[in-house]
Design an enzyme around this catalytic site. Structure first.
Site, PDB file in Angstrom:
ATOM      1  N   LYS A   1       5.094  -1.112 -14.248  1.00  0.00           N
ATOM      2  CA  LYS A   1       6.238  -1.947 -14.059  1.00  0.00           C
ATOM      3  C   LYS A   1       6.355  -2.975 -14.954  1.00  0.00           C
ATOM      4  CE  LYS A   1       7.432  -3.857  -9.865  1.00  0.00           C
ATOM      5  NZ  LYS A   1       8.032  -3.695  -8.599  1.00  0.00           N
TER       6      LYS A   1
ATOM      7  N   TRP B   1       2.278   2.937  -2.408  1.00  0.00           N
ATOM      8  CA  TRP B   1       2.005   3.935  -3.519  1.00  0.00           C
ATOM      9  C   TRP B   1       0.655   4.439  -3.318  1.00  0.00           C
ATOM     10  CZ3 TRP B   1       3.236   2.743  -9.319  1.00  0.00           C
ATOM     11  CH2 TRP B   1       4.607   2.421  -9.598  1.00  0.00           C
TER      12      TRP B   1
ATOM     13  N   ASP C   1      -5.509  -5.577  -5.699  1.00  0.00           N
ATOM     14  CA  ASP C   1      -4.294  -6.447  -5.519  1.00  0.00           C
ATOM     15  C   ASP C   1      -4.794  -7.960  -4.970  1.00  0.00           C
ATOM     16  OD1 ASP C   1      -0.969  -5.655  -4.930  1.00  0.00           O
ATOM     17  OD2 ASP C   1      -1.721  -7.849  -4.286  1.00  0.00           O
TER      18      ASP C   1
ATOM     19  N   ASP D   1      -7.756 -10.699  -8.826  1.00  0.00           N
ATOM     20  CA  ASP D   1      -6.929 -10.300 -10.022  1.00  0.00           C
ATOM     21  C   ASP D   1      -7.515  -9.360 -10.695  1.00  0.00           C
ATOM     22  OD1 ASP D   1      -5.724 -10.691 -12.279  1.00  0.00           O
ATOM     23  OD2 ASP D   1      -6.397 -12.639 -12.606  1.00  0.00           O
TER      24      ASP D   1
ATOM     25  N   ASP E   1       2.556  -1.116 -10.328  1.00  0.00           N
ATOM     26  CA  ASP E   1       3.531  -1.602  -9.556  1.00  0.00           C
ATOM     27  C   ASP E   1       3.548  -3.252  -9.678  1.00  0.00           C
ATOM     28  OD1 ASP E   1       6.265  -1.295  -8.647  1.00  0.00           O
ATOM     29  OD2 ASP E   1       5.637  -1.022  -6.692  1.00  0.00           O
TER      30      ASP E   1
ATOM     31  N   GLY F   1       0.641  -1.372   0.046  1.00  0.00           N
ATOM     32  CA  GLY F   1      -0.060  -0.055   0.014  1.00  0.00           C
ATOM     33  C   GLY F   1       0.742   1.337   0.184  1.00  0.00           C
TER      34      GLY F   1
HETATM   35  C1  LIG Z   1       5.915  -4.837  -5.811  1.00  0.00           C
HETATM   36  S1  LIG Z   1       4.086  -5.367  -5.022  1.00  0.00           S
HETATM   37  C2  LIG Z   1       3.623  -3.578  -5.224  1.00  0.00           C
HETATM   38  C3  LIG Z   1       3.948  -2.754  -4.186  1.00  0.00           C
HETATM   39  C4  LIG Z   1       3.184  -1.625  -4.042  1.00  0.00           C
HETATM   40  N1  LIG Z   1       3.115  -0.755  -5.088  1.00  0.00           N
HETATM   41  C5  LIG Z   1       3.532  -0.786  -2.623  1.00  0.00           C
HETATM   42  O1  LIG Z   1       3.958   0.236  -2.915  1.00  0.00           O
HETATM   43  O2  LIG Z   1       3.189  -1.121  -1.729  1.00  0.00           O
HETATM   44  C6  LIG Z   1       3.373  -6.029  -6.555  1.00  0.00           C
HETATM   45  C7  LIG Z   1       1.985  -6.718  -6.214  1.00  0.00           C
HETATM   46  O3  LIG Z   1       1.543  -6.968  -7.477  1.00  0.00           O
HETATM   47  C8  LIG Z   1       0.352  -7.679  -7.231  1.00  0.00           C
HETATM   48  N2  LIG Z   1      -0.112  -8.651  -8.100  1.00  0.00           N
HETATM   49  C9  LIG Z   1       0.527  -9.244  -9.203  1.00  0.00           C
HETATM   50  N3  LIG Z   1      -0.298  -9.866 -10.083  1.00  0.00           N
HETATM   51  C10 LIG Z   1      -1.441  -9.380  -9.842  1.00  0.00           C
HETATM   52  C11 LIG Z   1      -2.703  -9.387 -10.337  1.00  0.00           C
HETATM   53  N4  LIG Z   1      -2.920 -10.233 -11.344  1.00  0.00           N
HETATM   54  N5  LIG Z   1      -3.879  -8.671  -9.828  1.00  0.00           N
HETATM   55  C12 LIG Z   1      -3.471  -8.000  -8.927  1.00  0.00           C
HETATM   56  N6  LIG Z   1      -2.241  -7.904  -8.193  1.00  0.00           N
HETATM   57  C13 LIG Z   1      -1.375  -8.380  -8.552  1.00  0.00           C
HETATM   58  C14 LIG Z   1       1.075  -8.938  -5.923  1.00  0.00           C
HETATM   59  O4  LIG Z   1       0.265  -9.212  -5.314  1.00  0.00           O
HETATM   60  C15 LIG Z   1       1.893  -7.719  -5.243  1.00  0.00           C
HETATM   61  O5  LIG Z   1       1.358  -7.382  -4.226  1.00  0.00           O
END
Ligand SMILES: C[S@@+](CC[C@H](N)C(=O)[O-])C[C@H]1O[C@@H](n2cnc3c(N)ncnc32)[C@H](O)[C@@H]1O
Length: 199
Positions: free
Chosen positions: A155, A55, A74, A93, A115, A53
Site C-alpha cells: 500500500k 488480510w 504489526d 516494528d 497494507d 487481521g
Molecule cells: C490499514 S491497517 C492494516 C489493516 C489490515 N491489513 C487488515 O486487513 O486488518 C495498517 C497497519 O499498519 C501498521 N503499521 C504501520 N507501521 C508499521 C510498522 N513499522 N511495522 C508494523 N506494522 C506497521 C499499523 O499498526 C496498522 O495496524
C-alpha cells in the site's frame, strides 16, 4: 474496533461484519488477488501491517485454504479470536532488527502482502511522505525476505514517490504495476503497488 458514522454507511463494512472480518480492507486484497493470483495454497506468506487481521484471516481462509503458513507482523496485536492455525503473529516494528531476525527464521516467503500505513495527521504532505517511507522499507524487506518468483503487494498513499518505487520494482520483478481496488474509499488517496514474479 471503533465504528465511525462513515463506516456504518459503508456496504463493505457491513459485509465484513457479516463475514466475520475485523475490517473492510479485506475486499481490497480480494480484488488484488482476483486480478493477480498473488497467493496460492501451500504458500508461505508474510503479512506486514497485519492488524486488526482481515488480510491475515482472508489469506488463511480463502487463499491458503488452511494449507500454508502466514507470518503476521504489526505494531499492534491482531484482533482475531481464535488466531487461525496457519498464523504466527509478532507485535513490533516490521523493519526492526529484532523482528527481521524472526522473519528470517521463517522465510524466505512466496508472497509479501503489506497494507501497512502510518498514523494519519490530516496533512497530506506529511501523510504521503510517511507512507512512501513505509513502502520503501517494504521493498527493502522484500529484497531480503522474498523468494525468487515471489509476489509483492504494497500500500502507498498517492504522491510523487510511487513512480520512483515502481521503477525500482520493475528492476526486481517480471512485472510491476499499480492497482487501486474499488473497495478503496472514494475519498482515499491510497493505491497498491504490485510486483509479480521476482527475478
Ligand atoms: C490499514 S491497517 C492494516 C489493516 C489490515 N491489513 C487488515 O486487513 O486488518 C495498517 C497497519 O499498519 C501498521 N503499521 C504501520 N507501521 C508499521 C510498522 N513499522 N511495522 C508494523 N506494522 C506497521 C499499523 O499498526 C496498522 O495496524
Amino acid at each position: 474496533m471503533a465504528t465511525s458514522r462513515r463506516d456504518k454507511a459503508d456496504s463493505y463494512t457491513l459485509r465484513a461484519h457479516r463475514e466475520g472480518y475485523p475490517a473492510r480492507s479485506v475486499y481490497k486484497l480480494e480484488e488484488i488477488q482476483q486480478q493477480n493470483r498473488i497467493v496460492k495454497p501451500g504458500d508461505k506468506v508474510l503479512d506486514v501491517g497485519a492488524a486488526p487481521g482481515s488480510w491475515t484471516l482472508y489469506t488463511h481462509r480463502e487463499l491458503l485454504k488452511g494449507n500454508g503458513e502466514i507470518i503476521a507482523v504489526d505494531l499492534n496485536p491482531l484482533n482475531l479470536n481464535p488466531v487461525p492455525p496457519t498464523v504466527t503473529a509478532y507485535v513490533g516494528d516490521a523493519f526492526s532488527k529484532e523482528i527481521r531476525e524472526k522473519l528470517t527464521s521463517h522465510g524466505p516467503f512466496d508472497a509479501i502482502i503489506s497494507d501497512a500505513a502510518p498514523m494519519t495527521t490530516g496533512n497530506r504532505t506529511v501523510d504521503t511522505t510517511r507512507s512512501e517511507y513505509l513502502a520503501e522499507q517494504v521493498v527493502w524487506l522484500a529484497k531480503e525476505q522474498l523468494k525468487q518468483h515471489g509476489n509483492l503487494v504494497i500500500k502507498i498513499f498517492q504522491g510523487g514517490g510511487q513512480q520512483k518505487l515502481l521503477i525500482e520494482m520493475r528492476k526486481m520483478f517480471s512485472k510491476a504495476k499499480t492497482l487501486k481496488p474499488k473497495a478503496c474509499r472514494t475519498d482515499s488517496f491510497e493505491t497498491y503497488l504490485i510486483g509479480l514474479d521476482r527475478l
